[in-house]
Design a protein around this motif. Structure first.
Motif, PDB file in Angstrom:
ATOM      1  N   SER A  96       0.704  -1.169   0.101  1.00 30.85           N
ATOM      2  CA  SER A  96       0.013  -0.047   0.032  1.00 30.85           C
ATOM      3  C   SER A  96       0.885   1.308   0.043  1.00 30.85           C
ATOM      4  O   SER A  96       2.011   1.171   0.575  1.00 30.85           O
ATOM      5  CB  SER A  96      -0.935   0.002   1.111  1.00 30.85           C
ATOM      6  OG  SER A  96      -1.811   1.244   1.455  1.00 30.85           O
ATOM      7  N   THR A  98       0.559   5.892   0.647  1.00 30.86           N
ATOM      8  CA  THR A  98      -0.111   7.127   0.620  1.00 30.86           C
ATOM      9  C   THR A  98       0.823   7.928   0.318  1.00 30.86           C
ATOM     10  O   THR A  98       1.927   8.071   0.455  1.00 30.86           O
ATOM     11  CB  THR A  98      -0.818   7.120   1.987  1.00 30.86           C
ATOM     12  OG1 THR A  98      -1.905   8.114   1.871  1.00 30.86           O
ATOM     13  CG2 THR A  98       0.180   7.110   3.035  1.00 30.86           C
ATOM     14  N   ALA A 189      -2.674  -5.146  -6.570  1.00 35.93           N
ATOM     15  CA  ALA A 189      -2.252  -3.965  -6.045  1.00 35.93           C
ATOM     16  C   ALA A 189      -2.588  -3.048  -7.090  1.00 35.93           C
ATOM     17  O   ALA A 189      -1.991  -2.934  -8.149  1.00 35.93           O
ATOM     18  CB  ALA A 189      -0.494  -3.807  -5.623  1.00 35.93           C
ATOM     19  N   GLU A 191      -2.684   0.909  -8.205  1.00 38.88           N
ATOM     20  CA  GLU A 191      -1.719   2.100  -7.585  1.00 38.88           C
ATOM     21  C   GLU A 191      -1.427   3.514  -8.632  1.00 38.88           C
ATOM     22  O   GLU A 191      -0.339   3.181  -9.262  1.00 38.88           O
ATOM     23  CB  GLU A 191      -0.383   1.581  -7.094  1.00 38.88           C
ATOM     24  CG  GLU A 191       0.240   0.725  -8.163  1.00 38.88           C
ATOM     25  CD  GLU A 191       1.612   0.261  -7.479  1.00 38.88           C
ATOM     26  OE1 GLU A 191       2.387   1.164  -6.928  1.00 38.88           O
ATOM     27  OE2 GLU A 191       2.049  -1.085  -7.403  1.00 38.88           O
ATOM     28  N   GLU A 222      -2.090   3.828  -3.042  1.00 39.60           N
ATOM     29  CA  GLU A 222      -2.243   2.189  -3.575  1.00 39.60           C
ATOM     30  C   GLU A 222      -3.030   1.624  -2.559  1.00 39.60           C
ATOM     31  O   GLU A 222      -2.879   1.819  -1.352  1.00 39.60           O
ATOM     32  CB  GLU A 222      -0.973   1.846  -3.683  1.00 39.60           C
ATOM     33  CG  GLU A 222      -0.646   0.382  -3.971  1.00 39.60           C
ATOM     34  CD  GLU A 222       0.758  -0.231  -4.142  1.00 39.60           C
ATOM     35  OE1 GLU A 222       1.598   0.331  -3.486  1.00 39.60           O
ATOM     36  OE2 GLU A 222       0.934  -1.208  -4.805  1.00 39.60           O
ATOM     37  N   HIS A 223      -3.608   0.458  -2.912  1.00 42.91           N
ATOM     38  CA  HIS A 223      -4.120  -0.519  -1.887  1.00 42.91           C
ATOM     39  C   HIS A 223      -4.120  -1.714  -2.473  1.00 42.91           C
ATOM     40  O   HIS A 223      -4.112  -2.111  -3.809  1.00 42.91           O
ATOM     41  CB  HIS A 223      -5.813  -0.203  -1.612  1.00 42.91           C
ATOM     42  CG  HIS A 223      -5.962   0.778  -0.429  1.00 42.91           C
ATOM     43  ND1 HIS A 223      -5.442   0.504   0.533  1.00 42.91           N
ATOM     44  CD2 HIS A 223      -6.778   1.602  -0.534  1.00 42.91           C
ATOM     45  CE1 HIS A 223      -5.804   1.470   1.587  1.00 42.91           C
ATOM     46  NE2 HIS A 223      -6.878   2.297   0.628  1.00 42.91           N
ATOM     47  N   THR A 224      -3.843  -2.834  -1.737  1.00 46.28           N
ATOM     48  CA  THR A 224      -4.054  -4.226  -2.140  1.00 46.28           C
ATOM     49  C   THR A 224      -5.724  -4.762  -2.021  1.00 46.28           C
ATOM     50  O   THR A 224      -6.083  -4.461  -0.655  1.00 46.28           O
ATOM     51  CB  THR A 224      -2.997  -5.376  -1.343  1.00 46.28           C
ATOM     52  OG1 THR A 224      -1.628  -4.689  -1.615  1.00 46.28           O
ATOM     53  CG2 THR A 224      -3.341  -6.534  -1.406  1.00 46.28           C
ATOM     54  N   THR A 236      -5.615  -3.738   2.764  1.00 49.83           N
ATOM     55  CA  THR A 236      -4.603  -2.690   3.273  1.00 49.83           C
ATOM     56  C   THR A 236      -5.299  -1.410   3.972  1.00 49.83           C
ATOM     57  O   THR A 236      -4.767  -0.432   4.218  1.00 49.83           O
ATOM     58  CB  THR A 236      -3.562  -2.368   2.413  1.00 49.83           C
ATOM     59  OG1 THR A 236      -4.369  -1.862   1.177  1.00 49.83           O
ATOM     60  CG2 THR A 236      -2.779  -3.426   2.029  1.00 49.83           C
ATOM     61  N   SER A 237      -6.480  -1.724   4.594  1.00 50.16           N
ATOM     62  CA  SER A 237      -7.113  -0.499   5.352  1.00 50.16           C
ATOM     63  C   SER A 237      -7.202  -1.076   6.757  1.00 50.16           C
ATOM     64  O   SER A 237      -7.275  -2.308   7.028  1.00 50.16           O
ATOM     65  CB  SER A 237      -8.508   0.080   4.964  1.00 50.16           C
ATOM     66  OG  SER A 237      -9.415  -1.154   4.831  1.00 50.16           O
TER      67      SER A 237
END
Ligand code: MG
Ligand code: MG
Length: 238
Positions: A96, A98, A189, A191, A222-224, A236-237
């Protein structure tokens, strides 16, 4: 992967808490590595990956991705820093990123951060069974370009699982219904890397840091996620 993802989210929360003007990117890296290793069995995915030396990628202002943390890189008020992190737990990875404001930033900079997050959300919303990889890229590109921003082409999202980078590639541009079909259980992922000016990139002499060729600001979120029968689930939160 969900458990690895929670540690990734916790790492970025920790960075958000400690980030202050005057800190170095090395300070952030040390904090992240300490946090990750405080979880039984968790290790930083990036350390040693293709020879990368650190836990985080820290990319400041016109740096897009893959900035190497350094004690010499001190963060100053008004800058932005993209913090990218991966965690491996029991042989599975999560990834991830930010982009964070350092102190107060200009309204134009806030807008870049907001729109890049909207790009990520739009891309994730397309990660559904029956859609194609191109639907994700198309959604990201629409949000970015309608806001007047550029979409980086040379770097893309990716599948992720037992290896950090897996098939398929997930570009942040594309056409609806094109590219590989999205299937239940796929882990990706996503992104977006978005630029205020031209999205053309170049790589610095350290062979890692990718910057905008025109020196314009860039953001990266980015998140997975995992594709479930009921739609995308972010791993990924917090
Ligand atoms: Mg990443
Ligand atoms: Mg990634």
């Amino acid at each position: 992967m969900s458990r690895a993802g929670r540690i990734v989210a916790g790492t970025l929360d920790r960075i958000r808490e400690v980030l202050r003007p005057g800190m170095s990117t090395e300070d952030l890296d040390a904090e992240a590595e300490r946090f990750i290793r405080s979880h039984d069995g968790a290790v930083p995915s990036f350390k040693g990956l293709y020879g990368f030396p650190k836990t985080l990628c820290t990319s400041v202002d016109e740096e897009i991705v893959h900035g190497i943390p350094s004690p010499k890189r001190v963060l100053t008020e008004g800058s932005i820093v993209s913090v990218d992190v991966g965690v491996q737990l029991e042989g599975l990875h999560a990834d991830s990123a930010t982009t964070l404001p350092v102190g107060q930033v200009a309204p134009d900079t806030e807008r870049l951060l907001r729109v890049t997050q909207e790009c990520l959300a739009a891309g994730i919303a397309q990660a559904r069974v029956g859609n194609h990889v191109g639907d994700i890229g198309y959604a990201v590109q629409q949000v970015a370009e309608s806001a007047g921003y550029g979409v980086v082409r040379e770097l893309v999202g990716h599948g992720i699982g037992t290896r950090f980078h897996e098939e398929p590639q997930v570009p942040n541009y594309g056409a609806p219904k094109r590219g590989p079909r999205l299937l239940e259980g796929m882990t990706l992922a996503i992104e977006p890397m978005i630029t205020v000016g031209s999205p053309v990139t170049r790589t610095l002499g350290d062979k890692w840091t990718v910057v905008t060729a025109d020196g314009s600001l860039s953001a990266h979120f980015e998140h997975t996620i995992v594709i479930t029968a009921n739609g995308p689930r972010i791993l990924t939160s917090a």
